[in-house]
Each structure stands twice: as structure tokens, then as C-alpha cells.
Motif scaffolding. Structure first.
Motif, PDB file in Angstrom:
ATOM      1  N   GLN A   1      68.731  -0.805  -1.054  1.00  0.00           N
ATOM      2  CA  GLN A   1      67.974  -1.231   0.116  1.00  0.00           C
ATOM      3  C   GLN A   1      68.723  -1.055   1.427  1.00  0.00           C
ATOM      4  OE1 GLN A   1      66.196  -5.027  -0.580  1.00  0.00           O
ATOM      5  NE2 GLN A   1      65.434  -4.417  -2.569  1.00  0.00           N
ATOM      6  N   PHE A   2      69.995  -1.260   1.481  1.00  0.00           N
ATOM      7  CA  PHE A   2      70.817  -1.001   2.660  1.00  0.00           C
ATOM      8  C   PHE A   2      72.277  -1.002   2.214  1.00  0.00           C
ATOM      9  CE2 PHE A   2      71.841  -5.383   2.460  1.00  0.00           C
ATOM     10  CZ  PHE A   2      73.034  -5.526   3.138  1.00  0.00           C
ATOM     11  N   HIS A   3      73.149  -0.484   3.058  1.00  0.00           N
ATOM     12  CA  HIS A   3      74.575  -0.634   2.829  1.00  0.00           C
ATOM     13  C   HIS A   3      75.295  -0.567   4.166  1.00  0.00           C
ATOM     14  CE1 HIS A   3      74.379   3.821   2.859  1.00  0.00           C
ATOM     15  NE2 HIS A   3      75.607   3.744   3.319  1.00  0.00           N
ATOM     16  N   LEU A   4      76.519  -1.045   4.193  1.00  0.00           N
ATOM     17  CA  LEU A   4      77.336  -1.008   5.397  1.00  0.00           C
ATOM     18  C   LEU A   4      78.253   0.206   5.350  1.00  0.00           C
ATOM     19  CD1 LEU A   4      78.444  -4.755   5.466  1.00  0.00           C
ATOM     20  CD2 LEU A   4      76.637  -3.700   6.837  1.00  0.00           C
TER      21      LEU A   4
ATOM     22  N   HIS B   1      70.507 -14.331  -7.319  1.00  0.00           N
ATOM     23  CA  HIS B   1      70.757 -13.014  -6.718  1.00  0.00           C
ATOM     24  C   HIS B   1      71.122 -11.990  -7.794  1.00  0.00           C
ATOM     25  CE1 HIS B   1      72.331  -9.888  -4.113  1.00  0.00           C
ATOM     26  NE2 HIS B   1      73.468  -9.930  -4.781  1.00  0.00           N
ATOM     27  N   VAL B   2      70.449 -10.853  -7.753  1.00  0.00           N
ATOM     28  CA  VAL B   2      70.747  -9.743  -8.660  1.00  0.00           C
ATOM     29  C   VAL B   2      71.200  -8.575  -7.791  1.00  0.00           C
ATOM     30  CG1 VAL B   2      69.815  -8.139 -10.369  1.00  0.00           C
ATOM     31  CG2 VAL B   2      69.014 -10.522 -10.315  1.00  0.00           C
ATOM     32  N   PRO B   3      72.456  -8.155  -7.910  1.00  0.00           N
ATOM     33  CA  PRO B   3      72.942  -7.071  -7.047  1.00  0.00           C
ATOM     34  C   PRO B   3      72.283  -5.744  -7.378  1.00  0.00           C
ATOM     35  CG  PRO B   3      74.593  -7.624  -8.685  1.00  0.00           C
ATOM     36  CD  PRO B   3      73.483  -8.623  -8.835  1.00  0.00           C
ATOM     37  N   PRO B   4      72.191  -4.861  -6.384  1.00  0.00           N
ATOM     38  CA  PRO B   4      71.658  -3.520  -6.639  1.00  0.00           C
ATOM     39  C   PRO B   4      72.622  -2.735  -7.513  1.00  0.00           C
ATOM     40  CG  PRO B   4      72.531  -3.678  -4.426  1.00  0.00           C
ATOM     41  CD  PRO B   4      72.617  -5.047  -5.017  1.00  0.00           C
ATOM     42  N   ARG B   5      72.148  -1.620  -8.030  1.00  0.00           N
ATOM     43  CA  ARG B   5      73.012  -0.717  -8.812  1.00  0.00           C
ATOM     44  C   ARG B   5      73.180   0.576  -8.035  1.00  0.00           C
ATOM     45  NH1 ARG B   5      70.031  -1.411 -14.545  1.00  0.00           N
ATOM     46  NH2 ARG B   5      70.304  -3.654 -14.713  1.00  0.00           N
ATOM     47  N   TRP B   6      74.346   1.149  -8.129  1.00  0.00           N
ATOM     48  CA  TRP B   6      74.646   2.408  -7.423  1.00  0.00           C
ATOM     49  C   TRP B   6      74.840   3.510  -8.410  1.00  0.00           C
ATOM     50  CZ3 TRP B   6      75.044   3.946  -2.393  1.00  0.00           C
ATOM     51  CH2 TRP B   6      75.622   5.199  -2.178  1.00  0.00           C
ATOM     52  N   PRO B   7      74.261   4.642  -8.253  1.00  0.00           N
ATOM     53  CA  PRO B   7      72.976   4.885  -7.600  1.00  0.00           C
ATOM     54  C   PRO B   7      71.868   4.607  -8.602  1.00  0.00           C
ATOM     55  CG  PRO B   7      73.897   6.966  -8.340  1.00  0.00           C
ATOM     56  CD  PRO B   7      74.877   5.869  -8.734  1.00  0.00           C
ATOM     57  N   SER B   8      70.771   4.089  -8.150  1.00  0.00           N
ATOM     58  CA  SER B   8      69.672   3.784  -9.052  1.00  0.00           C
ATOM     59  C   SER B   8      68.378   3.615  -8.275  1.00  0.00           C
ATOM     60  CB  SER B   8      69.966   2.497  -9.834  1.00  0.00           C
ATOM     61  OG  SER B   8      68.832   2.092 -10.566  1.00  0.00           O
ATOM     62  N   ALA B   9      67.407   4.435  -8.580  1.00  0.00           N
ATOM     63  CA  ALA B   9      66.098   4.307  -7.936  1.00  0.00           C
ATOM     64  C   ALA B   9      65.379   3.044  -8.401  1.00  0.00           C
ATOM     65  CB  ALA B   9      65.242   5.537  -8.235  1.00  0.00           C
TER      66      ALA B   9
ATOM     67  N   ALA C   1      81.502  -1.648  -4.150  1.00  0.00           N
ATOM     68  CA  ALA C   1      80.643  -2.825  -4.161  1.00  0.00           C
ATOM     69  C   ALA C   1      81.487  -4.002  -3.707  1.00  0.00           C
ATOM     70  CB  ALA C   1      80.087  -3.084  -5.561  1.00  0.00           C
ATOM     71  N   ASP C   2      80.918  -4.841  -2.854  1.00  0.00           N
ATOM     72  CA  ASP C   2      81.627  -6.055  -2.451  1.00  0.00           C
ATOM     73  C   ASP C   2      81.588  -7.049  -3.614  1.00  0.00           C
ATOM     74  OD1 ASP C   2      79.199  -7.565  -2.367  1.00  0.00           O
ATOM     75  OD2 ASP C   2      78.937  -7.202  -0.232  1.00  0.00           O
ATOM     76  N   PRO C   3      82.240  -8.195  -3.509  1.00  0.00           N
ATOM     77  CA  PRO C   3      82.271  -9.134  -4.640  1.00  0.00           C
ATOM     78  C   PRO C   3      80.905  -9.635  -5.114  1.00  0.00           C
ATOM     79  CG  PRO C   3      84.061  -9.623  -3.159  1.00  0.00           C
ATOM     80  CD  PRO C   3      83.202  -8.594  -2.474  1.00  0.00           C
ATOM     81  N   ALA C   4      79.875  -9.554  -4.245  1.00  0.00           N
ATOM     82  CA  ALA C   4      78.527  -9.959  -4.659  1.00  0.00           C
ATOM     83  C   ALA C   4      77.702  -8.781  -5.163  1.00  0.00           C
ATOM     84  CB  ALA C   4      77.795 -10.639  -3.500  1.00  0.00           C
ATOM     85  N   GLY C   5      78.283  -7.568  -5.144  1.00  0.00           N
ATOM     86  CA  GLY C   5      77.609  -6.391  -5.678  1.00  0.00           C
ATOM     87  C   GLY C   5      76.925  -5.495  -4.658  1.00  0.00           C
ATOM     88  N   HIS C   6      76.978  -5.820  -3.358  1.00  0.00           N
ATOM     89  CA  HIS C   6      76.354  -4.975  -2.336  1.00  0.00           C
ATOM     90  C   HIS C   6      77.198  -3.718  -2.117  1.00  0.00           C
ATOM     91  CE1 HIS C   6      75.240  -9.147  -1.046  1.00  0.00           C
ATOM     92  NE2 HIS C   6      74.039  -8.590  -1.109  1.00  0.00           N
ATOM     93  N   PRO C   7      76.585  -2.548  -2.126  1.00  0.00           N
ATOM     94  CA  PRO C   7      77.332  -1.326  -1.846  1.00  0.00           C
ATOM     95  C   PRO C   7      77.777  -1.273  -0.390  1.00  0.00           C
ATOM     96  CG  PRO C   7      75.279  -0.819  -2.961  1.00  0.00           C
ATOM     97  CD  PRO C   7      75.200  -2.249  -2.552  1.00  0.00           C
TER      98      PRO C   7
END
Length: 119
Positions: free
Chosen positions: A69-72, A56-64, A107-113
Motif C-alpha cells: 500500500q505504501f512505503h518510505l 495488525h497484519v504486515p504486508p508481504r514484499w512483493p505480493s499482489a 521491513a521495519d520491526p512492524a513489517g512495513h517495507p
């Protein structure tokens, strides 16, 4: 008439149990552990599910180039108190400098915004 209903929102992550525990504390949910797949039953909301994703590679905020892809969006009554709590649980601030806004990004501990949003 709806074609479907939301059954769950699934997040890929390296450690499903650990990420479920983070969100269980944030949302007061109940964990149903099934190993590589962990469900979190959330009071009054859809189930959050966490799926093992090796590499798993977490997304980067902000980065095109590395889209989130989604966030809560998580609604809270007190942004400052909620921020303190999620940081203590292992969240990382991404965009929190503008204290006049009605939301803050982490970002959560896995990197999801995810956002804490004032209600």
C-alpha cells in the motif's frame, strides 16, 4: 496554490512507541508519545505518526495479494553503513541481494517495507 499540505504520514502497527523508537533512531527524530498514537517529529521532514492497530497484519514484499500500500524511501549517503545500522535496530532485509542498485528494501520491526536509497 496547494489545496493541502502533508501534516503527517501515519503507520498502523501493534506497538506505536516501539516503532516510533525504531524510526527515531533511523531519522534522528523526536518522539511525542500520546499512548495509542505516537508522533515522531523529523528534522526537515513531515511528522511520522504511529497508530495502534490491534490485529495488525504486515504486508508481504512483493505480493499482489498482500499489498504494501505504501512505503518510505529514506535517502542515505552510504548504503552499506545505513544497512548495518537499520539491521542492528531490528529491520529485516527483503530485497538486498543486488548490490549494484541504488536502493535496498527492508521491513521495519512492524513489517512495513521501506527503502534505503543512495543520494
Amino acid at each position: 496554490m496547494a489545496i493541502a499540505e502533508v501534516g503527517s504520514v501515519v503507520l498502523d502497527c501493534p506497538d506505536p512507541r516501539a516503532l516510533a523508537e525504531f524510526y527515531a533512531q533511523v531519522l534522528d527524530g523526536t518522539i511525542v508519545d500520546e499512548g495509542e498514537w505516537v508522533d515522531l517529529k523529523v528534522p526537515g521532514g513531515p511528522t511520522l505518526a504511529f497508530q495502534a492497530a490491534p490485529g495488525h497484519v504486515p504486508p508481504r514484499w512483493p505480493s499482489a495479494e498482500h499489498s504494501q500500500q505504501f512505503h518510505l524511501d529514506l535517502t542515505v549517503e552510504d548504503l552499506d553503513a545505513a544497512e548495518k545500522a537499520v539491521l542492528e535496530l531490528g529491520a529485516r532485509p527483503l530485497e538486498t541481494d543486488d548490490r549494484e542498485r541504488t536502493f535496498r528494501v527492508y521491513a521495519d520491526p512492524a513489517g512495513h517495507p521501506f527503502c534505503l536509497c543512495a543520494c
